[in-house]
Design an enzyme around this catalytic site. Structure first.
Site, mmCIF file in Angstrom:
data_model
loop_
_atom_site.group_PDB
_atom_site.id
_atom_site.type_symbol
_atom_site.label_atom_id
_atom_site.label_comp_id
_atom_site.label_asym_id
_atom_site.label_seq_id
_atom_site.Cartn_x
_atom_site.Cartn_y
_atom_site.Cartn_z
ATOM 1 N N HIS A 195 11.461 25.624 134.774
ATOM 2 C CA HIS A 195 13.103 25.513 136.165
ATOM 3 C C HIS A 195 12.251 26.425 137.539
ATOM 4 O O HIS A 195 11.999 27.471 136.867
ATOM 5 C CB HIS A 195 14.199 25.748 134.568
ATOM 6 C CG HIS A 195 14.650 25.145 135.902
ATOM 7 N ND1 HIS A 195 16.178 26.968 135.855
ATOM 8 C CD2 HIS A 195 15.938 24.766 135.324
ATOM 9 C CE1 HIS A 195 17.143 26.713 136.340
ATOM 10 N NE2 HIS A 195 17.122 24.931 135.701
ATOM 11 N N PRO A 196 13.515 26.420 137.952
ATOM 12 C CA PRO A 196 13.101 27.732 138.633
ATOM 13 C C PRO A 196 14.035 28.678 138.584
ATOM 14 O O PRO A 196 13.158 29.722 139.830
ATOM 15 C CB PRO A 196 14.665 26.229 140.408
ATOM 16 C CG PRO A 196 14.226 25.684 140.093
ATOM 17 C CD PRO A 196 14.475 25.102 138.059
ATOM 18 N N ARG A 197 14.664 29.385 137.917
ATOM 19 C CA ARG A 197 14.958 30.567 137.428
ATOM 20 C C ARG A 197 13.608 30.714 136.517
ATOM 21 O O ARG A 197 14.157 32.786 136.411
ATOM 22 C CB ARG A 197 15.790 30.877 136.620
ATOM 23 C CG ARG A 197 17.459 30.422 137.298
ATOM 24 C CD ARG A 197 18.848 31.235 136.631
ATOM 25 N NE ARG A 197 18.552 32.048 136.013
ATOM 26 C CZ ARG A 197 19.502 32.816 135.120
ATOM 27 N NH1 ARG A 197 20.566 32.878 135.140
ATOM 28 N NH2 ARG A 197 19.445 34.509 134.933
ATOM 29 N N LYS A 198 12.990 29.905 136.189
ATOM 30 C CA LYS A 198 11.760 31.276 135.431
ATOM 31 C C LYS A 198 11.036 31.800 136.553
ATOM 32 O O LYS A 198 10.524 30.948 138.519
ATOM 33 C CB LYS A 198 10.882 30.221 134.928
ATOM 34 C CG LYS A 198 12.198 28.939 133.705
ATOM 35 C CD LYS A 198 12.353 30.263 132.924
ATOM 36 C CE LYS A 198 13.230 29.453 131.798
ATOM 37 N NZ LYS A 198 14.308 29.067 132.060
ATOM 38 N N SER A 199 9.868 32.262 136.019
ATOM 39 C CA SER A 199 8.929 33.369 137.118
ATOM 40 C C SER A 199 7.785 32.541 137.581
ATOM 41 O O SER A 199 7.877 32.583 138.860
ATOM 42 C CB SER A 199 7.570 34.477 136.113
ATOM 43 O OG SER A 199 7.499 34.117 135.366
#
Length: 377
Positions: A177-181
């Protein structure tokens, strides 16, 4: 006014160019780019098999299915985690059994785990929340022969005593997901050392088909259709995502190293705020720093957690609660008649955790600004 987002992915020309090849070739569904991404992800994390899918939620669902979880079974999950961890147990008709957390790490408290194990317990989901691996040695010791699934949604690149997340349990589940590194927009990965689990998951993500679309396309017998001996799902990652993943995975180590540097900056520069407890990293762990989640001591602060978050928002600094206590959410509280105080540490985390910005698009001035504004409150 300066606006610092809680998280932003780092994508650009390399990722844009990477998707050109599948677009031009016409091979857009799961194929060679996904396979290359799986191979590289597995190599980095020290696992024999890495199977890409559409999200960490579907990765966890596939893990539950591979273990044969069914109605009447129980699966132990931490009370403080994203709702997917419990939902995938419900998908199988089984019962999620909640266990409290250690507030200092936000991860499952192994000592609270003991009393939750029964003869119905068929798996334990150990969450590596915010990028910090759970106390896997103690969890394994207590679990015995019970399979352990790592919810490593936040923990790509994280390590525990020199072993990567995803190689610590029977199965590991990751998110892009875009909030992951690292990100592929949406996407997930299941890791395992077990050949049987890998084969089952590989089929189940593709409707239960005995052979993949790519194998059929390149085969010499166009009349052959796959056999379907399993009830599967359509959880395939696309080659567009796989192409982006091939670029992003090579940046993982550098992304984490940069986040580690600025996490240390925060910890050092915020240590004198007696109302703010910054994250800890136990000895032997390498944090993945998906996010930087603090705890607010409202007995020492002039403001509640929620008011602090409002003040920071007014100053252009985005914050978020760490995550939610799943046992306090309506579906689970109502279905299982659970009180918020049944898991007191998870409740505290739900009410008092606060993530502040930490990502690879922040500048040194951004970090200094966050510290300055926190100190000014």
């Amino acid at each position: 006014m300066r606006k610092i987002q809680i998280s932003q992915p780092v994508t650009g020309e390399e990722e844009w160019l990477a998707v050109r090849e599948p677009l031009e070739s016409g091979w857009l569904t799961s194929g060679p780019k996904v396979r290359a991404f799986e191979q590289r992800f597995g190599e980095i994390h020290g696992v024999k098999h890495a199977i890409a899918c559409t999200s960490a939620t579907t990765a966890l669902h596939l893990a539950m299915a591979a273990l044969g979880i069914k109605a009447g079974d129980e699966v132990i999950v931490p009370a403080f985690t994203w709702i997917s961890t419990a939902n995938v147990v419900e998908y199988m008709g089984a019962k999620p059994v909640f266990v409290d957390i250690d507030l200092s790490t936000f991860n499952m408290n192994p000592e609270a785990l003991k009393s939750k194990i029964t003869n119905k317990t068929k798996a334990i989901i150990a969450v590596h929340l915010f990028g910090l691996c759970a106390d896997m040695d103690r969890i394994k010791e207590i679990a015995g022969d019970i399979p352990i699934v790592e919810d490593a949604a936040c923990a790509a690149g994280a390590q525990y005593k020199g072993v990567y997340a995803g190689a610590l349990g029977d199965l590991g589940c990751f998110s892009f997901h875009p909030r992951k590194s690292i990100t592929t927009g949406e996407g997930g990965m299941v890791t395992t050392q077990n050949d049987d689990y890998s084969e089952t998951i590989g089929m189940m993500r593709n409707h239960g088909a005995s052979i993949s679309e790519e194998q059929r396309h390149h085969g010499a017998q166009p009349f052959i259709l796959p056999e379907f001996n399993l009830l599967g799902y359509n959880y395939r990652m696309t080659d567009l995502q796989g192409a982006v993943g091939c670029v992003q995975i090579e940046k993982l180590e550098a992304f984490i190293a940069e986040r580690e540097e600025w996490a240390k900056f925060y910890i050092e520069n915020l240590k004198d705020l007696d109302w703010l407890k910054t994250p800890i990293t136990p000895e032997g762990s390498k944090h993945g720093w998906q996010s930087f989640v603090c705890s607010i001591d409202e007995s020492r602060s002039q403001h509640t957690r929620n008011r602090l978050m409002q003040i920071l928002e007014e100053k252009g600094i985005s914050t978020r609660p760490g995550t939610h206590a799943v046992h306090m959410l309506g579906y689970y509280a109502n279905k299982y008649d659970i009180s918020a105080d049944d898991f007191p540490e998870a409740k505290k985390a739900n009410d008092l955790s606060m993530a502040i910005p930490l990502h690879n698009r922040m500048s040194s001035e951004d970090y200094e600004h966050v510290v300055q504004q926190l100190k000014s409150i």
